[in-house]
Design an enzyme around this catalytic site. Structure first.
Site, PDB file in Angstrom:
ATOM      1  N   CYS A 128       3.760   2.478 -18.040  1.00 55.69           N
ATOM      2  CA  CYS A 128       3.966   1.297 -17.158  1.00 55.69           C
ATOM      3  C   CYS A 128       4.107   2.067 -15.655  1.00 55.69           C
ATOM      4  CB  CYS A 128       5.784   1.088 -17.810  1.00 55.69           C
ATOM      5  SG  CYS A 128       5.770   0.721 -19.792  1.00 55.69           S
ATOM      6  N   ASN A 129       2.219   1.984 -15.336  1.00 56.56           N
ATOM      7  CA  ASN A 129       2.320   2.722 -14.046  1.00 56.56           C
ATOM      8  C   ASN A 129       0.875   2.005 -14.128  1.00 56.56           C
ATOM      9  OD1 ASN A 129       2.302   3.508 -11.455  1.00 56.56           O
ATOM     10  ND2 ASN A 129       4.026   4.979 -11.284  1.00 56.56           N
TER      11      ASN A 129
END
Length: 781
Positions: free
Chosen positions: A413-414
């Site tokens: 999620c980055n």
């Protein structure tokens, strides 16, 4: 290499191990503490006993519940070395909800901007959609770490400031574990930013008025505070966002937003209020009054009071299992422990090499593992093969799961950190997510051989040196002591033990047929079949492959050795015509049907590789078209009409030089590391069948294989000549292709393999026509 030194005494480690006995019972090594840490067994037992002992109900009904909640607020402030005089504690669902609350309520004034760090969690990117800022900017990490725009050692004071700018960044990158220097907080608050970052949007369009704003810091501390102490007396961000399950493992569903007194001043009046946030609200008039206490105005509805009460046991468990010493606090000791493990893993990974000296892993970090103030207990990496090709992180996840190791793969999620550490430009991100169709959380791990994510291992206070040794042993045994096909067979045999998503990934482990290239006219360009297209096979190979050739006035076959411009003639196979194209405007068609052509064509004989070949002359019109475009007199187009067998084993051949098919592995091409696009290099080798095994030159070891169930025998490697020096899209020559192959193959000029189809064993009078389809699985036997 620094030896590992344990932070905990033997007695302390024994007490910790006893609290996580379920790991041993389940034969599990847990290495995703950046995702969530694990709860201690007595922690949840004590939390349950507390619920059994007390009557804990709605805090509006029972004062006891309110007292418990107040205890937790006090404990949170104490945990971060601050008090209610300096910070408010607002309970939220998680760190994401805390970030959303800041985005919705921060008052930017008339000229304030929103700045966020590239290497941020997706939730920070989501803030862009809710902030009401004058402009939105993406900052590189170094633009934050560099501090503020200090001028002559004095605070940059400007009268008449009209806006408030918000700078949001993570205290610790959840991808790599890198920690941004926290002294940047005060510098930016005092001096602003030296550079605003890349502008993504502005209310003024491309024009930007240079205004002077007050600067506020929103610190995403979710990853950082899980294993590191945050001292809010020393560092004073205006907003701190966190999730408690990252720290304690239990309970989930509760986080917090800590708001400084300074930050509270620029929280604007809300557009919504919920139960518990007001003194009154009239149904008959647009009239209401918010609570006096700051945190009560933003805690809509009934708090998750049972989860909040459960946090007390989380704090007690950390203090019980990792007691402070005269020198270090509980969180400082946890930080030292996880950093020591990460440093040990990184040191060990750097030592792992293939027999040829190539490193097994590529590590992703900024400053190494020398200082725990700059690096946390996270190690991110990708695995490479002996030839330097990347192994997909999906395969690593499968192998790890089958060894009982739980770790994390992907971008976590980055995407911004993924972009930075993997060296992906904006076009590459478009290619991965928009054109190739990857989505967050899937196992689409390689695009054209390049990784779309990484493998991450992260540690908590309960992680042991034995855990990381099992990780290292898994990598050694699976990637230094075995071949790719052995790993694939191991995974396939154990696939039923994998979770559903990884079971789907197993189907992608085998190499697949990526592309077929038909060369209707010998030495001219290819007609390509891409996924999901299919193509029929004949006794001689791919249908229409090398069925025509161009001869000179002496009847000798014309090749690119004599005329490089042949590669500029592009054949297109249509329903009943073979169309030849040269440039954008010149084209000529001949019939595909051999019967239609035979009626009007003269028979003639030429030679291919010293063998006579019977052919049909395709006529004067196409001959003139070829001569005009290639600038050579007396050219003719011939079509093979008689059967041609190889001199070696009587296999049926078209006008190819040696075998029915030439197979090429894109991983082998990738190892050449040419600056030109990979597809252009692939074209140089003029192969019929293109696969990608993930391991360079693996194909040279094949004896037999099947593609989509069709059996092939390997005839041997293709010995290369200077034909591959010709760029098939321009006709230009460049000698480095041949010299690079010679170097990689230690003087031998082998690249690609010849294969021959094994005829199906059938007694049918009219055997069924076989087709190959792009996407067919390649199985090596």
């Amino acid at each position: 290499m620094t030896p590992y030194r344990p932070e905990f005494s033997a007695a302390e480690q024994s007490r910790i191990d006893a609290e996580f006995s379920r790991l041993a019972r389940n034969k599990t090594v847990y290495l995703d503490h950046a995702g969530t840490t694990l709860y201690a067994e007595n922690q949840v037992t004590a939390a349950a006993e507390q619920l059994q002992r007390n009557v804990i109900c709605n805090p509006h009904t029972c004062r006891l519940t309110g007292d418990f909640v107040d205890q937790v607020r006090f404990k949170i402030l104490e945990f971060f070395n601050t008090t209610a005089e300096d910070y408010h504690v607002i309970f939220t669902a998680n760190a994401t909800a805390a970030l959303s609350l800041v985005a919705e309520n921060f008052d930017f004034g008339s000229s304030g901007d929103f700045h966020f760090c590239q290497e941020n969690h997706t939730s920070v990117l989501g803030m862009r959609e809710r902030v009401r800022a004058n402009g939105i900017y993406m900052l590189r990490e170094k633009e934050i770490s560099g501090g503020g725009a200090k001028e002559n050692g004095t605070v940059h004071q400007v009268s008449g400031k009209t806006g408030n700018s918000l700078v949001t960044f993570s205290a610790q990158c959840n991808f790599s574990g890198y920690k941004i220097p926290l002294d940047s907080i005060e510098k930016i608050q005092n001096y602003g930013l030296s550079k605003p970052g890349k502008q993504l949007w502005s209310a003024l369009g491309d024009k930007k008025e240079h205004t002077h704003n007050d600067y506020y810091i929103c610190l995403d501390a979710a990853s950082f505070v899980a294993t590191s102490p945050l001292d809010l007396r020393k560092y004073r961000p205006d907003y701190v966002c966190l999730s408690f399950y990252k720290i304690f493992g239990y309970p989930t569903g509760v986080g917090a937003l800590l708001v400084s007194r300074r930050g509270a001043e620029v929280f604007q009046k809300r557009r919504f209020f919920g139960g518990g946030t007001i003194n009154y609200a009239f149904p008959h008039a647009m009239d209401y009054q918010l609570r006096e206490t700051f945190h009560q105005r933003y805690e809509d509805g009934t708090l998750p009071f049972l989860s909040i009460v459960g946090l007390l046991e989380g704090f007690r468990t950390l203090e019980r299992l990792v007691p402070k010493t005269d020198e270090f606090s509980t969180m400082e000791r946890i930080s030292r422990h996880v950093f020591g493990l990460a440093k040990y893993v990184e040191d060990q990974l750097r030592q792992l090499q293939h027999p040829n000296g190539e490193p097994l892993v590529e590590l992703y970090n900024k400053v190494g593992y020398q200082d725990k103030a700059r690096q946390g207990g996270i190690v991110a990496f990708n695995v490479r093969t002996e030839s330097g090709s990347f192994v997909g992180f999906g395969e690593i996840a499968c192998v790890a799961a089958l060894h009982g190791i739980l770790l994390r793969t992907g971008c976590f999620c980055n995407i911004g950190a993924c972009q930075y550490y993997l060296g992906l430009d904006e076009d590459a991100l478009d290619s991965i997510y928009k054109r190739a169709g990857r989505i967050c959380g899937d196992y689409f791990d390689l695009v054209d051989g390049q990784p779309t994510g990484a493998v991450r291992v992260s540690f908590g206070y309960m992680t042991t040196i034995q855990d990381v040794e099992q990780l290292l042993q898994m990598l050694r045994s699976s990637y230094l002591a075995t071949k790719p096909l052995q790993r694939i067979q191991f995974i396939e045999e154990q696939a039923e033990q994998l979770p559903p998503l990884l079971k789907e990934r197993v189907q992608l482990l085998r190499p697949k047929l990526l592309q077929m290239a038909i060369y209707p006219v010998k030495s001219c360009a290819a007609f390509k079949i891409e996924s999901p297209g299919s193509w029929p096979l004949t006794d001689q190979g791919l249908k229409y492959d090398r069925e025509w050739m161009i001869v000179d006035m002496n009847g000798m076959a014309l090749t690119q050795k004599r005329c490089t411009e042949l590669c500029l003639i592009r054949p297109v196979i249509k329903v009943d015509q073979l169309e030849l194209q040269f440039g954008d405007n010149s084209h000529f068609s001949v019939p595909l049907s051999l019967e239609d052509q035979a009626a009007d064509s003269a028979k003639c004989v030429s030679k291919v590789c010293r063998q006579p070949v019977e052919g049909l002359d395709c006529g004067d019109a196409v001959a003139q078209w070829l001569s005009e475009n290639l600038g050579l007199e007396g050219l003719r187009l011939l079509r093979q009409s008689g059967q041609r067998n190889s001199s070696k084993d009587q296999q049926k051949l078209s006008l190819v030089n040696q075998a029915q098919f030439l197979l090429l592995n894109r991983s082998s091409v990738r190892s050449l590391q040419f600056e030109e696009p990979l597809d252009e290099t692939v074209d140089r080798f003029r192969a019929n069948i293109i696969i990608d095994t993930g391991s360079a030159f693996e194909e040279l070891t094949y004896k037999a294989l099947s593609i989509g169930g069709i059996q092939f025998q390997v005839e041997g490697p293709c010995q290369r000549c200077d034909m591959i020096c010709i760029n098939q899209r321009t006709g230009e020559r460049s000698p480095e292709t041949l010299t690079t192959i010679s170097r990689l193959q230690k003087g031998r000029m082998r690249f690609g393999i010849y294969i021959t189809r094994i005829p199906p064993d059938t007694k049918d009078l009219e055997p069924k026509e076989q087709h190959m389809t792009c996407g067919d699985v390649v199985i090596v036997e």
